[in-house]
Design an enzyme around this catalytic site. Structure first.
Site, PDB file in Angstrom:
ATOM      1  N   HIS A   8       0.867  -1.194   0.000  1.00 10.65           N
ATOM      2  CA  HIS A   8       0.000   0.000   0.000  1.00 10.65           C
ATOM      3  C   HIS A   8       0.899   1.238   0.000  1.00 10.65           C
ATOM      4  CE1 HIS A   8      -3.957   1.978   1.456  1.00 10.65           C
ATOM      5  NE2 HIS A   8      -3.109   2.955   1.158  1.00 10.65           N
ATOM      6  N   HIS A  57       1.215   4.893  -2.326  1.00  9.49           N
ATOM      7  CA  HIS A  57       0.754   5.760  -3.417  1.00  9.49           C
ATOM      8  C   HIS A  57       1.981   6.372  -4.096  1.00  9.49           C
ATOM      9  CE1 HIS A  57      -3.488   5.702  -2.041  1.00  9.49           C
ATOM     10  NE2 HIS A  57      -2.934   5.573  -0.846  1.00  9.49           N
ATOM     11  N   PRO A  91      -4.549   7.466 -12.434  1.00  9.84           N
ATOM     12  CA  PRO A  91      -4.245   7.980 -13.775  1.00  9.84           C
ATOM     13  C   PRO A  91      -4.604   9.460 -13.874  1.00  9.84           C
ATOM     14  CG  PRO A  91      -5.328   5.853 -13.919  1.00  9.84           C
ATOM     15  CD  PRO A  91      -5.397   6.271 -12.473  1.00  9.84           C
ATOM     16  N   ASP A 132     -10.275   7.662  -7.827  1.00  4.54           N
ATOM     17  CA  ASP A 132     -10.370   8.689  -6.772  1.00  4.54           C
ATOM     18  C   ASP A 132     -11.841   8.847  -6.395  1.00  4.54           C
ATOM     19  OD1 ASP A 132     -10.732  11.471  -5.670  1.00  4.54           O
ATOM     20  OD2 ASP A 132      -8.561  11.527  -5.952  1.00  4.54           O
ATOM     21  N   GLY A 163      -8.495   8.413  -2.130  1.00  2.37           N
ATOM     22  CA  GLY A 163      -8.895   9.818  -2.154  1.00  2.37           C
ATOM     23  C   GLY A 163      -9.493  10.266  -0.835  1.00  2.37           C
ATOM     24  N   HIS A 169      -9.670   1.620   0.124  1.00  2.08           N
ATOM     25  CA  HIS A 169      -9.494   2.321   1.388  1.00  2.08           C
ATOM     26  C   HIS A 169     -10.786   2.121   2.172  1.00  2.08           C
ATOM     27  CE1 HIS A 169      -6.056   3.900  -0.635  1.00  2.08           C
ATOM     28  NE2 HIS A 169      -5.717   4.635   0.400  1.00  2.08           N
ATOM     29  N   GLU A 179     -11.474   4.633   6.755  1.00  2.00           N
ATOM     30  CA  GLU A 179     -10.293   5.433   7.099  1.00  2.00           C
ATOM     31  C   GLU A 179     -10.647   6.538   8.102  1.00  2.00           C
ATOM     32  OE1 GLU A 179      -8.584   6.928   3.510  1.00  2.00           O
ATOM     33  OE2 GLU A 179      -6.677   7.388   4.473  1.00  2.00           O
ATOM     34  N   ASP A 186       2.051   3.789   2.949  1.00  2.00           N
ATOM     35  CA  ASP A 186       1.037   4.711   2.426  1.00  2.00           C
ATOM     36  C   ASP A 186       1.684   5.841   1.616  1.00  2.00           C
ATOM     37  OD1 ASP A 186      -1.571   5.333   1.979  1.00  2.00           O
ATOM     38  OD2 ASP A 186      -1.864   6.474   3.810  1.00  2.00           O
ATOM     39  N   ASP A 187       2.335   6.795   2.305  1.00  2.91           N
ATOM     40  CA  ASP A 187       2.898   7.963   1.623  1.00  2.91           C
ATOM     41  C   ASP A 187       4.217   8.322   2.298  1.00  2.91           C
ATOM     42  OD1 ASP A 187       0.561   8.935  -0.196  1.00  2.91           O
ATOM     43  OD2 ASP A 187      -0.373   8.539   1.744  1.00  2.91           O
TER      44      ASP A 187
HETATM   45  C1  LIG Z   1      -3.852   9.197   4.024  1.00  4.49           C
HETATM   46  N1  LIG Z   1      -4.136   8.072   3.216  1.00  4.49           N
HETATM   47  C2  LIG Z   1      -4.745   8.184   1.995  1.00  4.49           C
HETATM   48  N2  LIG Z   1      -6.081   7.987   1.916  1.00  4.49           N
HETATM   49  C3  LIG Z   1      -6.714   8.104   0.739  1.00  4.49           C
HETATM   50  N3  LIG Z   1      -6.110   8.418  -0.412  1.00  4.49           N
HETATM   51  C4  LIG Z   1      -4.792   8.621  -0.366  1.00  4.49           C
HETATM   52  C5  LIG Z   1      -4.052   8.507   0.825  1.00  4.49           C
HETATM   53  N4  LIG Z   1      -2.762   8.758   0.542  1.00  4.49           N
HETATM   54  C6  LIG Z   1      -2.712   9.044  -0.782  1.00  4.49           C
HETATM   55  N5  LIG Z   1      -3.940   8.969  -1.322  1.00  4.49           N
HETATM   56  C7  LIG Z   1      -4.330   9.224  -2.718  1.00  4.49           C
HETATM   57  O1  LIG Z   1      -3.181   9.096  -3.547  1.00  4.49           O
HETATM   58  C8  LIG Z   1      -2.983  10.265  -4.316  1.00  4.49           C
HETATM   59  C9  LIG Z   1      -1.508  10.515  -4.523  1.00  4.49           C
HETATM   60  O2  LIG Z   1      -0.915   9.478  -5.261  1.00  4.49           O
HETATM   61  P1  LIG Z   1      -1.174   9.197  -6.804  1.00  4.49           P
HETATM   62  O3  LIG Z   1      -1.305  10.513  -7.520  1.00  4.49           O
HETATM   63  O4  LIG Z   1      -2.434   8.391  -6.898  1.00  4.49           O
HETATM   64  O5  LIG Z   1       0.049   8.467  -7.260  1.00  4.49           O
HETATM   65  C10 LIG Z   1      -3.680  11.365  -3.506  1.00  4.49           C
HETATM   66  O6  LIG Z   1      -4.081  12.434  -4.313  1.00  4.49           O
HETATM   67  C11 LIG Z   1      -4.856  10.636  -2.884  1.00  4.49           C
HETATM   68  O7  LIG Z   1      -5.945  10.606  -3.775  1.00  4.49           O
END
Ligand SMILES: CNc1ncnc2c1ncn2[C@@H]1O[C@H](COP(=O)(O)O)[C@@H](O)[C@H]1O
Length: 372
Positions: free
Chosen positions: A45, A47, A135, A176, A206, A233, A236, A315-316
Site C-alpha cells: 500500500h 501511493h 491515472p 479517486d 482519495g 481504502h 479510514e 502509504d505515503d
Molecule cells: C492518508 N491516506 C490516503 N487515503 C486516501 N487516499 C490517499 C491517501 N494517501 C494518498 N492517497 C491518494 O493518492 C494520491 C496521490 O498518489 P497518486 O497521484 O495516486 O500516485 C492522492 O491524491 C490521494 O488521492
C-alpha cells in the site's frame, strides 16, 4: 516431529531443542533499524505520488526553475518543510491537488520521480512492491491518462527486466472518490489494457470526506468480473465508515482492505470470516490523526491477534517520512515483537500479493534462506 518444551512450538526441520534454542537466540537479538532494513519486506500500500521524497521534489523544482526562471511554484523544501509530517485530512489531500501535481506535471518529472521512488523502496530492503497511482491527464503538456499509465508501466517493466534489481514492482490503478462513474470506468479500462504490462489490480482512494462509493459499484464489479484484484481504502475516517459505505465496499468482494480503522465488531467479523487481508499504515495514521492516540494505540495491536493476514505498509513515505523499515521497527518497539515475529509478519504478506504464483515462489525462496 516433536514439541519443544521451551516454546511449545513444533519443530519440523531438526531435533526439537536445538532448533528452538537457535531460533530463540536469534529472536532475542534486539530489533534495530539495521535489522529491519535488511529484513526482506513486501510493500502493498504505497501511493506513487505520495512516495516522492522532498529531496526528489526539490530536484525536479530546481530543474524546472533552470528552464523557466519565472516558475511560479514554491520550492518544495519551503512548501513541505523538512521534518513536517503532521498533515491531517484537511491539509493532506490539497498537498497533491494544489501543489505536487502542479510540480510533477510533465513526462520528465513523472519519469524522474517514479525512478527515484523505485530506487528508495529497493534501497530500504523491499523485495516486492505494489505501487498504486491515480491515472492523471495533464492538458498543458498534452498528456492523457493513457500516456500517464504507459509512462509508469514502461518504467516498472524496465526495472523488472534489469536482473541486478532485487525488488519486483507491479502497479495498481486508483479510482479517486471524487471521480464520476465514467472516470472510474476509464481507470478500469486502463487497468485492463495495461494488465499485460504489470497492472495487477485497482484501488479506491482519495479524500474520505468526498464522494459516494455507490457511484462506483458497476465499475468495480466489472473489474472483478475480468479478474482484476481489488483493494479499497476502508473505514479510514468515521465519515467513511457508515454501515452503508462499508456494506457497499464489501459487496465488491475486495481482496484487501486499506487502513480499516473505524470498524465495528460486525464488520471485523465479516472481514475475518472472509479472511480479507488488511494493509495497515502506522505512521500515516498517527501523524494524520486518523487514529486517537499514538503508535501503541494503533489497531495493528488488535488486528495482529486476528486470523486475517496483516501487512505493514507506508502509504505515503514522501509525506510521512517513515520508510517501511522504520514501520517494522515501530511495530517491534510498540508491540514487543522480536526478530522472528517480524520475519513472520513480513513473510505472511506473500499470501496477499496480487501477482500470484511466480512471484510467490520467488518470495518464498527469499524468506526460506534468510536468517533472522
Ligand atoms: C492518508 N491516506 C490516503 N487515503 C486516501 N487516499 C490517499 C491517501 N494517501 C494518498 N492517497 C491518494 O493518492 C494520491 C496521490 O498518489 P497518486 O497521484 O495516486 O500516485 C492522492 O491524491 C490521494 O488521492
Amino acid at each position: 516431529m516433536s514439541v519443544c518444551t521451551l516454546t511449545r512450538t513444533r519443530c519440523c526441520c531438526c531435533t526439537a531443542l536445538e532448533c528452538c534454542s537457535t531460533t530463540m537466540a536469534a529472536a532475542s537479538l534486539s530489533v534495530d533499524l539495521d535489522f529491519t532494513r535488511r529484513l526482506p519486506k513486501i510493500e502493498l500500500h504505497a501511493h506513487l505520488t505520495g512516495s516522492i521524497s522532498r529531496a526528489c521534489l526539490h530536484d525536479i523544482w530546481m530543474s524546472q526553475k533552470r528552464q523557466q526562471p519565472d516558475l511560479a511554484i514554491e520550492d518544495p523544501l519551503v512548501a513541505i518543510p523538512s521534518g513536517k509530517v503532521d498533515y491531517d485530512v484537511q491539509t493532506f489531500f490539497p498537498l497533491f491537488s494544489s501543489y505536487i501535481y502542479k510540480l510533477c506535471n510533465d513526462v520528465a518529472s513523472i519519469e524522474f520521480s517514479t525512478t527515484a521512488v523505485l530506487h528508495e523502496f529497493q534501497s530500504d530492503g523491499v523485495v516486492y512492491l505494489e505501487l498504486r497511482t491515480t491515472p492523471r491527464a495533464i492538458a498543458e503538456h498534452n498528456i492523457s491518462k493513457d500516456d500517464y499509465v504507459r509512462t509508469v508501466t514502461h518504467l516498472l517493466t524496465a526495472h523488472n527486466e534489469d536482473t541486478s534489481n532485487t525488488m519486483r514492482v507491479f502497479l495498481i490503478l486508483s479510482v479517486d472518490r471524487r471521480n464520476t462513474l465514467a472516470e472510474a470506468d476509464e481507470v478500469i479500462d486502463l487497468a485492463i489494457k495495461y494488465r499485460s504490462s504489470g497492472v495487477v489490480g485497482v484501488d479506491l482512494c482519495g479524500n474520505p470526506a468526498k464522494g459516494d462509493v455507490r457511484t462506483f459499484t458497476t465499475a468495480f464489479s466489472r473489474a472483478k468480473a475480468v479478474g482484476l484484484n481489488i483493494t479499497v481504502h476502508f473505514a479510514e475516517t468515521a465519515a467513511s465508515a457508515t454501515d452503508q459505505e462499508l456494506h457497499t465496499l464489501l459487496s465488491w468482494q475486495p481482496d484487501r482492505l486499506g487502513h480499516v480503522i473505524h470498524v465495528k465488531d460486525e464488520f471485523r467479523a465479516m472481514i475475518e470470516a472472509r479472511n480479507i487481508a488488511v494493509e495497515l499504515c502506522l505512521s500515516c495514521n498517527v501523524h494524520a490523526k486518523l487514529i486517537t492516540g499514538t503508535y501503541s494505540d494503533h489497531h495493528f495491536g488488535m488486528w495482529r491477534h486476528s486470523s486475517v493476514p496483516v501487512v505493514l505498509c507506508t502509504d505515503d513515505v514522501g509525506v510521512f517520512c517513515s520508510p517501511l523499515s522504520a514501520e517494522y521497527h515501530l511495530a517491534a518497539t510498540n508491540f514487543d515483537l522480536d526478530r522472528r515475529q517480524l520475519k513472520q509478519l513480513a513473510e505472511r504478506a506473500i499470501s496477499c500479493i496480487f501477482m500470484g504464483s511466480t512471484e510467490g515462489g520467488r518470495l518464498r525462496n527469499i524468506y526460506s534462506t534468510w536468517e533472522v
